[in-house]
Design a protein around this motif. Structure first.
Motif, PDB file in Angstrom:
ATOM      1  N   ALA A  73       2.368  33.686 -10.073  1.00  0.00           N
ATOM      2  CA  ALA A  73       3.400  34.021  -9.771  1.00  0.00           C
ATOM      3  C   ALA A  73       3.739  33.997  -8.207  1.00  0.00           C
ATOM      4  O   ALA A  73       4.738  33.240  -7.477  1.00  0.00           O
ATOM      5  N   ILE A  74       2.315  33.139  -7.888  1.00  0.00           N
ATOM      6  CA  ILE A  74       2.880  32.876  -6.301  1.00  0.00           C
ATOM      7  C   ILE A  74       2.878  31.059  -6.337  1.00  0.00           C
ATOM      8  O   ILE A  74       3.180  31.096  -5.476  1.00  0.00           O
ATOM      9  N   ALA A  75       2.485  30.562  -7.162  1.00  0.00           N
ATOM     10  CA  ALA A  75       2.348  29.495  -7.100  1.00  0.00           C
ATOM     11  C   ALA A  75       4.473  28.895  -7.582  1.00  0.00           C
ATOM     12  O   ALA A  75       4.691  27.791  -6.958  1.00  0.00           O
TER      13      ALA A  75
ATOM     14  N   LYS B  42       8.179  40.754  -5.166  1.00  0.00           N
ATOM     15  CA  LYS B  42       8.092  41.955  -5.935  1.00  0.00           C
ATOM     16  C   LYS B  42       7.806  40.977  -6.999  1.00  0.00           C
ATOM     17  O   LYS B  42       6.644  41.587  -7.986  1.00  0.00           O
ATOM     18  N   GLN B  43       7.753  39.649  -7.921  1.00  0.00           N
ATOM     19  CA  GLN B  43       6.775  39.116  -8.760  1.00  0.00           C
ATOM     20  C   GLN B  43       5.251  39.852  -8.541  1.00  0.00           C
ATOM     21  O   GLN B  43       4.166  39.344  -9.289  1.00  0.00           O
ATOM     22  N   ILE B  44       5.428  38.837  -7.138  1.00  0.00           N
ATOM     23  CA  ILE B  44       3.644  38.553  -6.638  1.00  0.00           C
ATOM     24  C   ILE B  44       2.727  39.809  -6.993  1.00  0.00           C
ATOM     25  O   ILE B  44       1.554  39.825  -7.534  1.00  0.00           O
ATOM     26  N   VAL B  45       3.484  40.892  -6.156  1.00  0.00           N
ATOM     27  CA  VAL B  45       3.238  42.284  -5.555  1.00  0.00           C
ATOM     28  C   VAL B  45       2.787  43.147  -7.236  1.00  0.00           C
ATOM     29  O   VAL B  45       2.005  44.436  -7.233  1.00  0.00           O
ATOM     30  N   ASP B  46       4.343  42.625  -7.918  1.00  0.00           N
ATOM     31  CA  ASP B  46       3.785  43.717  -9.294  1.00  0.00           C
ATOM     32  C   ASP B  46       3.193  43.046 -10.420  1.00  0.00           C
ATOM     33  O   ASP B  46       2.582  43.300 -11.365  1.00  0.00           O
ATOM     34  N   ALA B  47       2.813  41.627 -10.810  1.00  0.00           N
ATOM     35  CA  ALA B  47       2.149  41.096 -11.153  1.00  0.00           C
ATOM     36  C   ALA B  47       0.103  41.593 -11.355  1.00  0.00           C
ATOM     37  O   ALA B  47       0.034  42.109 -10.920  1.00  0.00           O
ATOM     38  N   LYS B  48      -0.249  41.455 -12.499  1.00  0.00           N
ATOM     39  CA  LYS B  48      -1.394  42.152 -13.205  1.00  0.00           C
ATOM     40  C   LYS B  48      -2.350  41.496 -13.293  1.00  0.00           C
ATOM     41  O   LYS B  48      -1.928  40.252 -14.840  1.00  0.00           O
ATOM     42  N   GLY B  49      -3.819  41.283 -13.009  1.00  0.00           N
ATOM     43  CA  GLY B  49      -5.038  40.146 -12.998  1.00  0.00           C
ATOM     44  C   GLY B  49      -4.507  38.831 -12.457  1.00  0.00           C
ATOM     45  O   GLY B  49      -2.934  38.303 -11.637  1.00  0.00           O
TER      46      GLY B  49
ATOM     47  N   MET C 177      -2.871  41.845  -1.827  1.00  0.00           N
ATOM     48  CA  MET C 177      -4.722  40.758  -1.081  1.00  0.00           C
ATOM     49  C   MET C 177      -4.343  39.440  -1.325  1.00  0.00           C
ATOM     50  O   MET C 177      -4.494  38.819  -0.609  1.00  0.00           O
ATOM     51  N   ALA C 178      -3.658  38.927  -2.168  1.00  0.00           N
ATOM     52  CA  ALA C 178      -3.424  37.294  -2.066  1.00  0.00           C
ATOM     53  C   ALA C 178      -2.968  36.564  -1.288  1.00  0.00           C
ATOM     54  O   ALA C 178      -3.190  35.805  -0.827  1.00  0.00           O
ATOM     55  N   LEU C 179      -1.674  38.004  -0.806  1.00  0.00           N
ATOM     56  CA  LEU C 179      -0.614  37.410  -0.156  1.00  0.00           C
ATOM     57  C   LEU C 179      -1.267  37.093   1.071  1.00  0.00           C
ATOM     58  O   LEU C 179      -0.835  35.863   1.826  1.00  0.00           O
TER      59      LEU C 179
END
Length: 224
Positions: free
Chosen positions: A49-51, A35-42, A215-217
Motif C-alpha cells: 500500500a505504501i509503494a 486509508k489504504q495504508i492504515v487499513d492494510a493488515k500484515g 507506525m510504518a508511515l
C-alpha cells in the motif's frame, strides 16, 4: 491549557480552533491512499500500500517537517546556549515535540467526538466536560511522552556515525553507507515512538489495537 503552553483554557481553545482552520484539507487521492495504508493488515500488504501511494507518503512527510523543524530549532538553540551539552538540547527538543503531539492528540479527540471544529463555543463546551477532558488528556500524555522521548534520542544520536567519519577523511562510499545506516536509525526511532505511544493508549483503553500502517508511515516521515 497549561500543557499546551497557553495561559488558560480560552487561549488553548482559540489555538486549537485556529490550527484546525488553517490546516489544509487533504486531496481525496491522498486521503484514500492514507486509508489504504492504515487499513492494510500484515506487513506485506502495508508495504504494498505504501509503494502504491507515494503521494500519501509525501503528504505525511510534508506535515511532519514543520513539527520536526520546531523541535530541531529548540534542540540546537538549547545545546548552543548550554555550551554544547547534548542532553540539554535533547530535553528542549523533546519538550517541543511533546507539546506538538499533545495538542494534536487533543485535536484528534475533539474531532473523534464529532465536535464542530469551526465553533469555539462547541470546542469550549466539550473541553469543559470533565469526563471527555480526562480521557483526552490521558490520551495526549500516553501518546505524546514516548514519542517525545524517542524524538529526543533521535536528535541526540543523529550524526554520531557520519560526523567522525567525515572528520577522519573516510571515503565517499563509506560515508554514504554510514549515512544510510543513520537514516534507517532515524526511521526506527520514529517507528518505535509511534508504536510505544499506541501501545500505551491500548493499555489505558484509549485505543482498540496498534496500527502498524501508522507506525510504518512514521518510519518514513522521520527520515527527512
Amino acid at each position: 491549557g497549561s500543557v499546551l503552553g497557553m495561559r488558560d483554557q480560552s487561549e488553548a481553545i482559540k489555538f486549537i480552533a485556529e490550527l484546525n482552520r488553517i490546516s489544509p484539507n487533504q486531496p481525496k487521492e491522498v486521503a484514500d491512499g492514507l486509508k489504504q495504508i492504515v487499513d492494510a493488515k500484515g506487513w506485506r500488504n502495508i508495504l504494498s500500500a505504501i509503494a502504491n501511494n507515494p503521494g500519501a507518503i509525501m503528504s505525511v512527510v510534508g506535515e511532519s517537517i514543520p513539527m520536526s523543524l520546531s523541535s530541531l530549532a529548540a534542540y540546537i538553540g538549547a545545546k548552543t546556549v548550554s555550551g554544547g551539552n547534548p542532553l540539554v538540547g535533547m530535553a528542549a527538543g523533546g519538550m517541543v515535540t511533546f507539546g506538538n503531539i499533545y495538542s494534536d492528540t487533543i485535536l484528534e479527540e475533539l474531532q473523534k467526538a464529532g465536535v464542530d471544529m469551526t465553533n469555539d463555543e462547541a470546542i469550549e463546551a466539550k473541553l469543559a466536560d470533565p469526563e471527555f477532558y480526562a480521557r483526552a488528556r490521558k490520551s495526549g500524555l500516553a501518546y505524546g511522552i514516548p514519542i517525545a522521548v524517542f524524538d529526543a534520542l533521535s536528535m541526540g544520536l543523529a550524526g554520531k556515525l557520519v560526523s567522525p567519519a567525515i572528520k577522519t577523511g573516510a571515503s565517499t562510499p563509506k560515508i554514504a553507507a554510514l549515512s544510510a545506516v543513520e537514516l534507517n536509525n532515524q526511521g526506527i526511532f520514529g517507528y518505535l515512538g509511534e508504536g510505544t505511544g499506541q501501545y500505551l493508549q491500548t493499555v489505558y483503553g484509549l485505543r482498540d489495537e496498534i496500527n502498524y500502517g501508522e507506525m510504518a508511515l512514521e518510519y518514513f516521515a522521520e527520515i527527512p
